[in-house]
Design a protein around this motif. Sequence first.
Motif, PDB file in Angstrom:
ATOM      1  N   GLN A  30       0.834  -1.199   0.000  1.00 35.10           N
ATOM      2  CA  GLN A  30       0.000   0.000   0.000  1.00 35.10           C
ATOM      3  C   GLN A  30       0.873   1.256   0.000  1.00 35.10           C
ATOM      4  O   GLN A  30       1.949   1.246   0.606  1.00 35.10           O
ATOM      5  CB  GLN A  30      -0.910   0.004   1.246  1.00 35.10           C
ATOM      6  CG  GLN A  30      -1.978  -1.056   1.205  1.00 35.10           C
ATOM      7  CD  GLN A  30      -2.865  -1.074   2.443  1.00 35.10           C
ATOM      8  OE1 GLN A  30      -3.554  -2.061   2.692  1.00 35.10           O
ATOM      9  NE2 GLN A  30      -2.858  -0.019   3.223  1.00 35.10           N
ATOM     10  N   THR A  32       0.227   1.448  -3.315  1.00 32.75           N
ATOM     11  CA  THR A  32       0.282   1.032  -4.714  1.00 32.75           C
ATOM     12  C   THR A  32      -0.736  -0.067  -4.981  1.00 32.75           C
ATOM     13  O   THR A  32      -1.506  -0.004  -5.952  1.00 32.75           O
ATOM     14  CB  THR A  32       1.684   0.519  -5.062  1.00 32.75           C
ATOM     15  OG1 THR A  32       2.657   1.497  -4.687  1.00 32.75           O
ATOM     16  CG2 THR A  32       1.801   0.229  -6.542  1.00 32.75           C
ATOM     17  N   PRO A 196       8.814   4.753  -9.611  1.00 31.21           N
ATOM     18  CA  PRO A 196       8.260   4.330  -8.316  1.00 31.21           C
ATOM     19  C   PRO A 196       9.157   4.631  -7.121  1.00 31.21           C
ATOM     20  O   PRO A 196       8.658   4.873  -6.020  1.00 31.21           O
ATOM     21  CB  PRO A 196       8.075   2.818  -8.503  1.00 31.21           C
ATOM     22  CG  PRO A 196       7.838   2.658  -9.954  1.00 31.21           C
ATOM     23  CD  PRO A 196       8.750   3.659 -10.603  1.00 31.21           C
ATOM     24  N   ARG A 199       8.664   8.333  -6.373  1.00 34.51           N
ATOM     25  CA  ARG A 199       7.331   8.499  -5.796  1.00 34.51           C
ATOM     26  C   ARG A 199       7.304   8.084  -4.332  1.00 34.51           C
ATOM     27  O   ARG A 199       6.683   8.748  -3.489  1.00 34.51           O
ATOM     28  CB  ARG A 199       6.335   7.647  -6.585  1.00 34.51           C
ATOM     29  CG  ARG A 199       4.915   7.650  -6.032  1.00 34.51           C
ATOM     30  CD  ARG A 199       4.016   6.763  -6.867  1.00 34.51           C
ATOM     31  NE  ARG A 199       4.433   5.368  -6.828  1.00 34.51           N
ATOM     32  CZ  ARG A 199       3.892   4.417  -7.593  1.00 34.51           C
ATOM     33  NH1 ARG A 199       2.953   4.721  -8.476  1.00 34.51           N
ATOM     34  NH2 ARG A 199       4.310   3.165  -7.483  1.00 34.51           N
ATOM     35  N   LEU A 200       8.005   7.020  -4.005  1.00 33.85           N
ATOM     36  CA  LEU A 200       8.018   6.500  -2.649  1.00 33.85           C
ATOM     37  C   LEU A 200       8.550   7.519  -1.652  1.00 33.85           C
ATOM     38  O   LEU A 200       8.114   7.576  -0.499  1.00 33.85           O
ATOM     39  CB  LEU A 200       8.868   5.225  -2.603  1.00 33.85           C
ATOM     40  CG  LEU A 200       8.642   4.282  -1.427  1.00 33.85           C
ATOM     41  CD1 LEU A 200       7.270   3.625  -1.532  1.00 33.85           C
ATOM     42  CD2 LEU A 200       9.717   3.219  -1.368  1.00 33.85           C
ATOM     43  N   GLU A 203       6.087  11.550  -2.692  1.00 38.05           N
ATOM     44  CA  GLU A 203       4.632  11.701  -2.687  1.00 38.05           C
ATOM     45  C   GLU A 203       4.036  11.258  -1.354  1.00 38.05           C
ATOM     46  O   GLU A 203       3.236  10.318  -1.277  1.00 38.05           O
ATOM     47  CB  GLU A 203       4.027  10.939  -3.857  1.00 38.05           C
ATOM     48  CG  GLU A 203       4.477  11.472  -5.206  1.00 38.05           C
ATOM     49  CD  GLU A 203       3.743  10.858  -6.376  1.00 38.05           C
ATOM     50  OE1 GLU A 203       2.680  10.234  -6.150  1.00 38.05           O
ATOM     51  OE2 GLU A 203       4.232  11.005  -7.509  1.00 38.05           O
ATOM     52  N   THR A 204       4.423  11.976  -0.301  1.00 38.65           N
ATOM     53  CA  THR A 204       3.913  11.647   1.041  1.00 38.65           C
ATOM     54  C   THR A 204       2.424  11.927   1.161  1.00 38.65           C
ATOM     55  O   THR A 204       1.734  11.262   1.935  1.00 38.65           O
ATOM     56  CB  THR A 204       4.687  12.436   2.097  1.00 38.65           C
ATOM     57  OG1 THR A 204       4.604  13.840   1.802  1.00 38.65           O
ATOM     58  CG2 THR A 204       6.151  12.018   2.123  1.00 38.65           C
ATOM     59  N   TYR A 208       2.705   7.578   0.740  1.00 36.43           N
ATOM     60  CA  TYR A 208       4.015   6.935   0.723  1.00 36.43           C
ATOM     61  C   TYR A 208       4.906   7.528   1.817  1.00 36.43           C
ATOM     62  O   TYR A 208       4.806   8.712   2.138  1.00 36.43           O
ATOM     63  CB  TYR A 208       4.679   7.108  -0.647  1.00 36.43           C
ATOM     64  CG  TYR A 208       3.966   6.373  -1.750  1.00 36.43           C
ATOM     65  CD1 TYR A 208       4.174   5.015  -1.958  1.00 36.43           C
ATOM     66  CD2 TYR A 208       3.064   7.030  -2.590  1.00 36.43           C
ATOM     67  CE1 TYR A 208       3.510   4.331  -2.973  1.00 36.43           C
ATOM     68  CE2 TYR A 208       2.402   6.359  -3.602  1.00 36.43           C
ATOM     69  CZ  TYR A 208       2.628   5.013  -3.785  1.00 36.43           C
ATOM     70  OH  TYR A 208       1.961   4.330  -4.780  1.00 36.43           O
ATOM     71  N   HIS A 209       5.792   6.689   2.360  1.00 35.23           N
ATOM     72  CA  HIS A 209       6.634   7.116   3.480  1.00 35.23           C
ATOM     73  C   HIS A 209       8.112   6.816   3.267  1.00 35.23           C
ATOM     74  O   HIS A 209       8.904   6.952   4.198  1.00 35.23           O
ATOM     75  CB  HIS A 209       6.170   6.434   4.766  1.00 35.23           C
ATOM     76  CG  HIS A 209       4.732   6.690   5.089  1.00 35.23           C
ATOM     77  ND1 HIS A 209       4.255   7.909   5.532  1.00 35.23           N
ATOM     78  CD2 HIS A 209       3.639   5.883   4.996  1.00 35.23           C
ATOM     79  CE1 HIS A 209       2.944   7.844   5.722  1.00 35.23           C
ATOM     80  NE2 HIS A 209       2.547   6.617   5.385  1.00 35.23           N
ATOM     81  N   TYR A 211      11.509   4.364   2.312  1.00 31.75           N
ATOM     82  CA  TYR A 211      11.979   3.109   2.881  1.00 31.75           C
ATOM     83  C   TYR A 211      12.345   3.290   4.350  1.00 31.75           C
ATOM     84  O   TYR A 211      13.019   4.257   4.720  1.00 31.75           O
ATOM     85  CB  TYR A 211      13.177   2.576   2.085  1.00 31.75           C
ATOM     86  CG  TYR A 211      12.762   2.010   0.757  1.00 31.75           C
ATOM     87  CD1 TYR A 211      12.060   0.814   0.670  1.00 31.75           C
ATOM     88  CD2 TYR A 211      13.043   2.700  -0.430  1.00 31.75           C
ATOM     89  CE1 TYR A 211      11.662   0.300  -0.545  1.00 31.75           C
ATOM     90  CE2 TYR A 211      12.652   2.182  -1.653  1.00 31.75           C
ATOM     91  CZ  TYR A 211      11.953   0.983  -1.698  1.00 31.75           C
ATOM     92  OH  TYR A 211      11.552   0.476  -2.909  1.00 31.75           O
ATOM     93  N   ASP A 243       6.396  -1.595  -0.836  1.00 30.31           N
ATOM     94  CA  ASP A 243       6.286  -0.136  -0.879  1.00 30.31           C
ATOM     95  C   ASP A 243       5.915   0.432   0.489  1.00 30.31           C
ATOM     96  O   ASP A 243       6.196   1.588   0.783  1.00 30.31           O
ATOM     97  CB  ASP A 243       5.242   0.290  -1.917  1.00 30.31           C
ATOM     98  CG  ASP A 243       5.772   0.181  -3.339  1.00 30.31           C
ATOM     99  OD1 ASP A 243       6.937  -0.230  -3.511  1.00 30.31           O
ATOM    100  OD2 ASP A 243       5.027   0.522  -4.281  1.00 30.31           O
ATOM    101  N   ASN A 244       5.267  -0.385   1.297  1.00 32.79           N
ATOM    102  CA  ASN A 244       4.879   0.008   2.654  1.00 32.79           C
ATOM    103  C   ASN A 244       5.806  -0.728   3.616  1.00 32.79           C
ATOM    104  O   ASN A 244       5.407  -1.672   4.297  1.00 32.79           O
ATOM    105  CB  ASN A 244       3.417  -0.350   2.900  1.00 32.79           C
ATOM    106  CG  ASN A 244       2.944   0.051   4.280  1.00 32.79           C
ATOM    107  OD1 ASN A 244       3.591   0.826   4.977  1.00 32.79           O
ATOM    108  ND2 ASN A 244       1.805  -0.467   4.686  1.00 32.79           N
TER     109      ASN A 244
END
Length: 281
Positions: A30, A32, A196, A199-200, A203-204, A208-209, A211, A243-244
């Motif tokens: 999530q 994604t 991606p 974006r990770l 795009e908070t 997204y947070h 790694y 991604d999470n």
Amino acid sequence: VEVIAVALAVAMGFRTYFIQPFKIPTGSMQPTLYGITVQPQVGKQWHDHFPLNLVSMVLWGDRYREVRAQTSGRVDSYVEMSDENIMLRVGGQRHVIPRDMPLAITPGQSQVVRGQLLASGRVRLGDHIFVNKVRYNFTRPERGDIFVFSTKEIKYPRIRPDAFYIKRLAGMPGETIQIDPPYLVANGQRVTEPYPFKRLVEETSAGYHGYQLPRHDASTPTVLGTPSTTYRLPDDAYLPLGDNTGFSLDGRYFGGVKQDDVVGPAFAVYWPISPRWGLVK
């Protein structure tokens, strides 16, 4: 009968060698891709009655669900967990409850009677995806692919050896990897491409947070436990990361996945209908 038999044989052959469906059970990818999610709800609403509930289930994969005690007795304080469910025992009888569904009782403290509500909520099934089983026979896996792999060779607590996981391909064979939150670092360079990975980090507002370092204790060893820890991938292995990463059991814990255990890249969400329906990236 002959036509049906041929049709089934063709369908099974296509599934085995070309395109295979998989479901997302957890929230490790999530926002994604989504696993099973539960929203608090007590009691049915107007659209939870037949036949409207069938429309909701068929199109959007969600339904109202209640779990009630099948017997009277004390709710055991010990709770078993899997990727998708928790298991409570009431009077010695096992009750399966979707993970994250709000409980109406307190384990270890509640005495319930048969038929009493244990938990309720609106359950939305995880994204169901198509995986291309042919592509990696002709092209090399690429960084950034969302890919499915078998866990049969992964020896790690909490990972079943007969399961399939879906993560993002983050590390390539032979690379030396670090996690320097919120960045992934490969061979000493921050990874910001393909898109991606950018974006990770950036795009908070979309959820997204970046790694994160793994959560661990003495019972959960890691290969990437601190920002200074490095892990060199074998020459025949790829590093899978969710991604999470705050809620992902991935390569930060168990390391790389061998090429022979890679099934293929995901390319589309085919069900349910949601903002993520269609091609994945």
